[in-house]
Design a protein around this motif. Structure first.
Motif, PDB file in Angstrom:
ATOM      1  N   TYR A 235       0.836  -1.196   0.000  1.00 56.54           N
ATOM      2  CA  TYR A 235       0.000   0.000   0.000  1.00 56.54           C
ATOM      3  C   TYR A 235       0.879   1.257   0.000  1.00 56.54           C
ATOM      4  CZ  TYR A 235      -3.856  -3.133   1.148  1.00 56.54           C
ATOM      5  OH  TYR A 235      -4.779  -4.137   1.108  1.00 56.54           O
ATOM      6  N   LYS A 236       0.552   2.190  -0.863  1.00 53.91           N
ATOM      7  CA  LYS A 236       1.338   3.418  -0.994  1.00 53.91           C
ATOM      8  C   LYS A 236       1.166   4.321   0.229  1.00 53.91           C
ATOM      9  CE  LYS A 236       3.227   3.959  -5.277  1.00 53.91           C
ATOM     10  NZ  LYS A 236       4.524   4.588  -5.606  1.00 53.91           N
ATOM     11  N   PHE A 237       2.274   4.828   0.756  1.00 56.53           N
ATOM     12  CA  PHE A 237       2.217   5.831   1.812  1.00 56.53           C
ATOM     13  C   PHE A 237       1.919   7.194   1.175  1.00 56.53           C
ATOM     14  CE2 PHE A 237       5.591   3.562   4.696  1.00 56.53           C
ATOM     15  CZ  PHE A 237       4.809   2.415   4.686  1.00 56.53           C
ATOM     16  N   MET A 238       1.314   8.075   1.959  1.00 54.58           N
ATOM     17  CA  MET A 238       1.069   9.452   1.533  1.00 54.58           C
ATOM     18  C   MET A 238       1.950  10.375   2.365  1.00 54.58           C
ATOM     19  SD  MET A 238      -1.359   9.425  -0.839  1.00 54.58           S
ATOM     20  CE  MET A 238      -1.668  11.184  -0.843  1.00 54.58           C
ATOM     21  N   PHE A 239       2.887  11.072   1.719  1.00 53.66           N
ATOM     22  CA  PHE A 239       3.747  12.044   2.405  1.00 53.66           C
ATOM     23  C   PHE A 239       3.206  13.456   2.160  1.00 53.66           C
ATOM     24  CE2 PHE A 239       6.642   8.544   2.501  1.00 53.66           C
ATOM     25  CZ  PHE A 239       7.583   8.812   3.482  1.00 53.66           C
ATOM     26  N   PHE A 240       3.140  14.248   3.226  1.00 51.72           N
ATOM     27  CA  PHE A 240       2.715  15.643   3.093  1.00 51.72           C
ATOM     28  C   PHE A 240       3.814  16.550   3.644  1.00 51.72           C
ATOM     29  CE2 PHE A 240      -1.223  13.272   2.933  1.00 51.72           C
ATOM     30  CZ  PHE A 240      -1.889  13.889   1.889  1.00 51.72           C
ATOM     31  N   PHE A 241       4.464  17.285   2.743  1.00 54.15           N
ATOM     32  CA  PHE A 241       5.557  18.179   3.119  1.00 54.15           C
ATOM     33  C   PHE A 241       5.059  19.613   3.255  1.00 54.15           C
ATOM     34  CE2 PHE A 241       7.973  14.633   1.433  1.00 54.15           C
ATOM     35  CZ  PHE A 241       9.134  14.631   2.189  1.00 54.15           C
ATOM     36  N   LEU A 242       5.456  20.254   4.357  1.00 54.47           N
ATOM     37  CA  LEU A 242       5.190  21.684   4.532  1.00 54.47           C
ATOM     38  C   LEU A 242       6.291  22.464   3.826  1.00 54.47           C
ATOM     39  CD1 LEU A 242       3.566  23.949   6.109  1.00 54.47           C
ATOM     40  CD2 LEU A 242       5.411  23.812   7.782  1.00 54.47           C
ATOM     41  N   ILE A 243       5.900  23.331   2.879  1.00 58.00           N
ATOM     42  CA  ILE A 243       6.893  24.151   2.171  1.00 58.00           C
ATOM     43  C   ILE A 243       6.550  25.639   2.283  1.00 58.00           C
ATOM     44  CG2 ILE A 243       7.531  22.317   0.550  1.00 58.00           C
ATOM     45  CD1 ILE A 243       5.726  23.689  -1.526  1.00 58.00           C
ATOM     46  N   GLY A 244       5.568  25.956   3.119  1.00 57.49           N
ATOM     47  CA  GLY A 244       5.145  27.349   3.295  1.00 57.49           C
ATOM     48  C   GLY A 244       6.160  28.156   4.091  1.00 57.49           C
ATOM     49  N   ASN A 245       5.965  29.446   4.124  1.00 58.05           N
ATOM     50  CA  ASN A 245       6.884  30.349   4.817  1.00 58.05           C
ATOM     51  C   ASN A 245       6.882  30.117   6.328  1.00 58.05           C
ATOM     52  OD1 ASN A 245       7.572  31.561   2.397  1.00 58.05           O
ATOM     53  ND2 ASN A 245       6.046  33.204   2.608  1.00 58.05           N
ATOM     54  N   TYR A 246       8.020  30.398   6.938  1.00 62.72           N
ATOM     55  CA  TYR A 246       8.173  30.316   8.388  1.00 62.72           C
ATOM     56  C   TYR A 246       7.216  31.321   9.053  1.00 62.72           C
ATOM     57  CZ  TYR A 246      10.482  30.428  12.959  1.00 62.72           C
ATOM     58  OH  TYR A 246      10.757  30.358  14.304  1.00 62.72           O
ATOM     59  N   SER A 247       6.521  30.876  10.100  1.00 58.26           N
ATOM     60  CA  SER A 247       5.579  31.759  10.791  1.00 58.26           C
ATOM     61  C   SER A 247       5.413  31.300  12.235  1.00 58.26           C
ATOM     62  CB  SER A 247       4.213  31.748  10.091  1.00 58.26           C
ATOM     63  OG  SER A 247       3.557  30.508  10.327  1.00 58.26           O
ATOM     64  N   TYR A 249       3.015  29.700  13.405  1.00 62.13           N
ATOM     65  CA  TYR A 249       2.391  28.377  13.429  1.00 62.13           C
ATOM     66  C   TYR A 249       3.197  27.315  12.692  1.00 62.13           C
ATOM     67  CZ  TYR A 249      -1.612  31.206  14.852  1.00 62.13           C
ATOM     68  OH  TYR A 249      -2.437  32.081  15.516  1.00 62.13           O
ATOM     69  N   ASP A 250       3.959  27.705  11.691  1.00 60.18           N
ATOM     70  CA  ASP A 250       4.691  26.750  10.855  1.00 60.18           C
ATOM     71  C   ASP A 250       6.184  27.051  10.902  1.00 60.18           C
ATOM     72  OD1 ASP A 250       2.312  25.447   9.834  1.00 60.18           O
ATOM     73  OD2 ASP A 250       1.987  27.274   8.661  1.00 60.18           O
ATOM     74  N   LYS A 251       6.975  26.014  11.180  1.00 54.96           N
ATOM     75  CA  LYS A 251       8.413  26.216  11.339  1.00 54.96           C
ATOM     76  C   LYS A 251       9.183  25.191  10.512  1.00 54.96           C
ATOM     77  CE  LYS A 251       7.439  28.023  15.938  1.00 54.96           C
ATOM     78  NZ  LYS A 251       7.292  29.383  15.470  1.00 54.96           N
ATOM     79  N   GLY A 252       8.827  25.130   9.244  1.00 55.30           N
ATOM     80  CA  GLY A 252       9.482  24.179   8.356  1.00 55.30           C
ATOM     81  C   GLY A 252      10.768  24.726   7.770  1.00 55.30           C
ATOM     82  N   VAL A 253      11.333  23.939   6.837  1.00 54.11           N
ATOM     83  CA  VAL A 253      12.567  24.306   6.153  1.00 54.11           C
ATOM     84  C   VAL A 253      12.227  25.132   4.914  1.00 54.11           C
ATOM     85  CG1 VAL A 253      14.605  23.389   4.963  1.00 54.11           C
ATOM     86  CG2 VAL A 253      13.708  22.220   6.997  1.00 54.11           C
ATOM     87  N   ASN A 254      13.049  26.119   4.616  1.00 52.64           N
ATOM     88  CA  ASN A 254      12.841  26.970   3.440  1.00 52.64           C
ATOM     89  C   ASN A 254      12.800  26.131   2.168  1.00 52.64           C
ATOM     90  OD1 ASN A 254      13.314  28.787   1.183  1.00 52.64           O
ATOM     91  ND2 ASN A 254      13.910  30.322   2.694  1.00 52.64           N
ATOM     92  N   VAL A 255      11.756  26.318   1.378  1.00 50.72           N
ATOM     93  CA  VAL A 255      11.554  25.508   0.176  1.00 50.72           C
ATOM     94  C   VAL A 255      12.643  25.732  -0.871  1.00 50.72           C
ATOM     95  CG1 VAL A 255      10.090  27.202  -1.002  1.00 50.72           C
ATOM     96  CG2 VAL A 255       9.791  24.769  -1.489  1.00 50.72           C
TER      97      VAL A 255
END
Length: 431
Positions: A235-247, A249-255
């Motif tokens: 069964y295929k996994f579903m990956f969801f990456f956050l690429i939005g700007n740092y804020s 609420y969101d503290k991901g890596v710069n796209v």
């Protein structure tokens, strides 16, 4: 094919009958308001109206499928064998409840359009739901009701053959930040260093610089492990990456970081990659569009699926924005801290817009468990018990289990110890 006689064919009626009959039970359904056509049909048929015509298979209809907009519904939840239901219609019908109206109430998220208390993120609370208040959140009641409906139909027409379904899984890997310390940039690294020093977190300070200097693998970098698990699973996994700007609420890596883009491309070679829409993208379609185009440029194909940051949903606006951008699937429908079925079903369903009274093309994959919900159970044994309970509920109805784990869940961080074993239980359950 099932022929349904009713006094009025409405979008609501067609929507919920198709979910129960076609999506869950696997049979086609057709509708008629002409009594002569109904009488002439010599195969599977039923009437769904206010009064029974003769001695046909009959379920008395509630008004909710023939209304428009919202109304003040009087909902009384009753016990029904091993589950619960509402919209009681008496014992003279083939089923004592109008399961179609009850299913529509849950699938359309009728209650989320009504005034209610929300949390600090603006999220609908599990504790405010009808399912939680009446203790059936842990059951996929729409699927359970559908099987009761199937059994009653089978008794009425024993020779009719229903197609078979089997239990399946769709693991979701949520990636709010691909790395804990790497690729954070000078300002974030400097700020984090100062915080570690002021709070006397010297172990964290040591770990930060050991990782930045590439002397140790980043704590959140568990992708090799997850991909190896994907290779072992059909069964295929579903990956969801956050690429939005740092804020806030969101503290991901710069796209724009090449290493992040390379990682996303690598993951897309083995699994399906979707967009984890940033917190502010949910309210601003221009930001959402920008993030969608950025992700499509990375994976070099059309984006089909999304999931909202912090599992926040504002209905119907959140879903309308996805539909406008031709995103076909959403994986946000669930509760972060509660295990169970927010929309009452473990079968994917199309979003019904109550304001416009129309079925939309957006397919909703509700998730039934997030790793955070298992943290309530302190012992590993209790975590396993809670996990197996939800798996067994879905297996009973041959549904699709959608669990959400994060990339950092597979790290060696103390709170997540033992979660690799829990994930393996999910994978093993589908073998």
């Amino acid at each position: 094919m099932l022929l349904v006689y009713t006094h009025k064919i409405t979008p609501r009626l067609k929507y919920v009958f198709k979910h129960i009959c076609t999506n869950i039970l696997g049979i086609d359904v057709k509708f008629t308001t002409v009594i002569e056509e109904f009488i002439a049909h010599d195969n599977l048929k039923m009437s769904y109206t206010r009064q029974q015509l003769s001695n046909e298979f009959f379920i008395k209809s509630h008004d909710v499928l023939f209304e428009q907009g919202l109304s003040d519904l009087d909902i009384q939840v009753h016990d029904w064998e091993d589950t619960k239901c509402f919209f009681y219609n008496g014992e003279k019908c083939a089923l004592p409840f109008d399961i179609f109206s009850a299913s529509f109430y849950l699938l359309s998220r009728y209650e989320e359009y009504l005034p209610q208390v929300r949390d600090s993120y603006g999220r609908f609370l599990a504790t405010e739901s009808l399912a939680f208040k009446h203790n059936f959140l842990h059951q996929p009641v729409v699927d359970i009701w559908a099987l009761k409906f199937k059994a009653a139909l089978q008794d009425h027409l024993p020779d009719f053959k229903f197609p078979k379904k089997s239990y399946r899984i769709k693991p979701v890997i949520d990636v709010p930040s691909a790395y804990k310390y790497k690729l954070q940039g000078f300002l974030r690294t400097f700020g984090g260093t100062i915080k570690d020093i002021l709070r006397f977190r010297f172990r964290s300070l040591y770990e930060r610089f050991v990782i930045i200097l590439s002397l140790k693998k980043d704590t959140f970098d568990t992708f090799k492990y997850i991909i190896n698990k994907q290779k072992q699973c059909r069964y295929k996994f579903m990956f969801f990456f956050l690429i939005g700007n740092y804020s806030t609420y969101d503290k991901g890596v710069n796209v724009n970081k090449k290493k992040l883009r390379s990682l996303i491309k690598q993951v897309a070679d083995y699994s399906t990659v979707g967009l984890k829409a940033s917190y502010f993208a949910m309210e601003d379609s221009a930001i959402l569009k920008k993030e969608k185009l950025q992700m499509e440029a990375i994976i070099n194909t059309a984006l089909t699926a999304s999931r909202h940051s912090h599992s926040k949903l504002n209905l119907p606006e959140s879903y309308r924005n996805l539909i406008e951008l031709e995103i076909k699937e959403d994986y946000t429908m669930g509760y972060i801290n509660h295990i169970g079925f927010r929309a009452g079903s473990c079968t994917p369903f199309l979003f019904y817009d109550l304001d416009y009274e129309t079925q939309t093309p957006l397919k909703v994959y509700g998730y039934h468990l997030m790793d955070f919900a298992l943290l309530k159970n302190q012992s590993q044994l209790d975590k396993k018990k809670a996990l197996n309970q939800i798996i067994n509920e879905i297996k009973k109805v041959n549904g699709e289990f959608v669990p959400v784990f994060h990339n950092y869940t597979f790290s060696n961080i103390h709170r997540w110890k033992g979660f690799k074993e829990l994930f393996n239980i999910i994978l093993e359950s589908a073998k």
